[in-house]
Write an enzyme that holds these catalytic residues in place. Structure first.
Site, PDB file in Angstrom:
ATOM      1  N   ALA A 194       0.825  -1.210   0.000  1.00  0.00           N
ATOM      2  CA  ALA A 194       0.000   0.000   0.000  1.00  0.00           C
ATOM      3  C   ALA A 194       0.861   1.263   0.000  1.00  0.00           C
ATOM      4  O   ALA A 194       0.341   2.371  -0.122  1.00  0.00           O
ATOM      5  CB  ALA A 194      -0.899  -0.001   1.238  1.00  0.00           C
ATOM      6  N   LYS A 212      14.378  -6.718   5.168  1.00  0.00           N
ATOM      7  CA  LYS A 212      14.701  -5.734   6.214  1.00  0.00           C
ATOM      8  C   LYS A 212      15.952  -6.109   7.025  1.00  0.00           C
ATOM      9  O   LYS A 212      16.785  -5.254   7.316  1.00  0.00           O
ATOM     10  CB  LYS A 212      13.526  -5.577   7.185  1.00  0.00           C
ATOM     11  CG  LYS A 212      12.303  -4.894   6.596  1.00  0.00           C
ATOM     12  CD  LYS A 212      11.248  -4.745   7.691  1.00  0.00           C
ATOM     13  CE  LYS A 212       9.971  -4.149   7.189  1.00  0.00           C
ATOM     14  NZ  LYS A 212       9.022  -3.881   8.281  1.00  0.00           N
ATOM     15  N   ASP A 260       9.357   1.753  12.030  1.00  0.00           N
ATOM     16  CA  ASP A 260       8.216   0.956  12.509  1.00  0.00           C
ATOM     17  C   ASP A 260       7.867   1.261  13.972  1.00  0.00           C
ATOM     18  O   ASP A 260       6.696   1.434  14.314  1.00  0.00           O
ATOM     19  CB  ASP A 260       8.514  -0.544  12.374  1.00  0.00           C
ATOM     20  CG  ASP A 260       8.261  -1.046  10.959  1.00  0.00           C
ATOM     21  OD1 ASP A 260       7.564  -0.359  10.184  1.00  0.00           O
ATOM     22  OD2 ASP A 260       8.751  -2.145  10.625  1.00  0.00           O
TER      23      ASP A 260
END
Ligand code: NAP
Length: 283
Positions: free
Chosen positions: A21, A71, A107
């Site tokens: 997204a 990541k 995050d």
């Protein structure tokens, strides 16, 4: 917006990446601010990550997000990274400066900002994190920042939970197994129960949990986001308890990345509307 000779690029490296997204959020932000920039999904296979990172500088990209499964590998490859990325052992944004690449991880800050915006009462209270992967690590960091007094990590694989607790070296962190979720005393002490597992991505009920022992002000937060309430949030909603899914965390980590890449304040409402439209729910 037309792409021209002066258009600058940002984007995301992932495998898969088509579901992300982030392009919708970032491109809506560029449109809202009238910036001649675009944000592109790049499907980067694991073996190609080092080459893709080198290409950031060569292609003049302003910055890229890094998503699953890259990541942790990106954190191992980058020499310059924030203390937060080092603490999490994972990088979710990379940008070039003076011929070097820099990495950060937004995050935990994204989750902390979302929990603060939701006014979840956490300072001096008990929080339970279910899971011990990358999302759980960000949650532990965020909850420590928000001043929780007691933090309980529960996970299917105990060793992974112990490793996560050890990484944050705090006497306030306890490790319990998943059966503890059925303990009314533990649930009854919690101000926040946060799901950082992937349970709920597939159809079916959530893990056994003593829902009826929850305090009326207990907040249930699922890192998973979806158009409809998740398997973790449904029993809480049925009992009239406070809930949120991870769309807010996704939005806020994206806004922080936007600011790192572009050096301007992110237009949060435009990004939220684009994210909600992408998820198929009303803003
Ligand atoms: P991860 O590193 O793969 O960890 C997955 C976690 O789920 C582990 O703790 C694993 O336990 C647990 N798990 C998986 N299947 C299980 C089962 N059947 N029963 C019990 N536990 C199970 O994944 P992650 O990156 O932390 O992501 C976890 C979730 O958070 C994903 O759904 C992801 O989409 C979401 N997330 C959302 C955001 C956001 O911005 N909203 C950010 C990060 C992650 P074991 O250790 O025993 O395998």
């Amino acid at each position: 917006m037309a792409i021209g000779g002066g258009t600058r690029l940002t984007g995301i490296f992932g495998d898969p990446v088509a579901h992300s997204a982030s392009p919708a959020m970032h491109n809506a932000a560029y449109a809202a601010l009238g910036m001649d920039r675009v944000y592109v999904p790049f499907h980067v296979l694991p073996g190609q990550l080092p080459a893709a990172l080198r290409a950031i500088e060569a292609l003049g990209l302003l910055g890229v997000n890094i998503t699953v499964p890259h990541k942790e590998r990106a954190a191992r490859l980058l020499r310059h990274q924030s203390a937060e990325a080092r603490a999490l052992g994972a990088v979710n944004c990379v940008w070039p400066r003076r011929g070097e690449l820099y990495g950060d991880n937004t995050d935990a800050r994204g989750l902390a900002a979302d929990l603060a915006a939701l006014r979840a009462p956490l300072k001096g209270r008990t929080a339970i994190v279910i899971g011990a992967g990358g999302g759980a690590a960000a949650a532990v960091l965020a909850l420590q920042r928000l001043g929780v007094r007691r933090l309980v990590i529960t996970n299917r694989t105990r060793r992974r939970a112990l490793n996560l607790a050890a990484r944050f070296k705090s006497a306030r962190i306890e490790v319990r197994d998943l059966r503890a979720l059925n303990d009314p005393d533990l649930i009854g002490d919690a101000a926040l129960v946060l799901n950082a597992t992937s349970v709920g991505l597939e159809p079916g009920p959530f893990l056994p949990l003593a829902w009826d022992a929850a305090r009326t002000d207990c907040f249930f937060y699922d890192l998973i986001y979806a158009a409809e309430p998740t398997a973790f949030l449904r029993p809480a909603l049925e009992r009239g308890l406070r809930t949120a899914d991870g769309a807010g965390m996704l939005l806020r980590q994206g806004a922080l990345a936007f600011e790192l890449f572009n050096g301007v304040k992110a237009p949060l409402q435009a990004m939220r509307e684009a994210l909600y439209a992408r998820l198929g729910r009303s803003a």
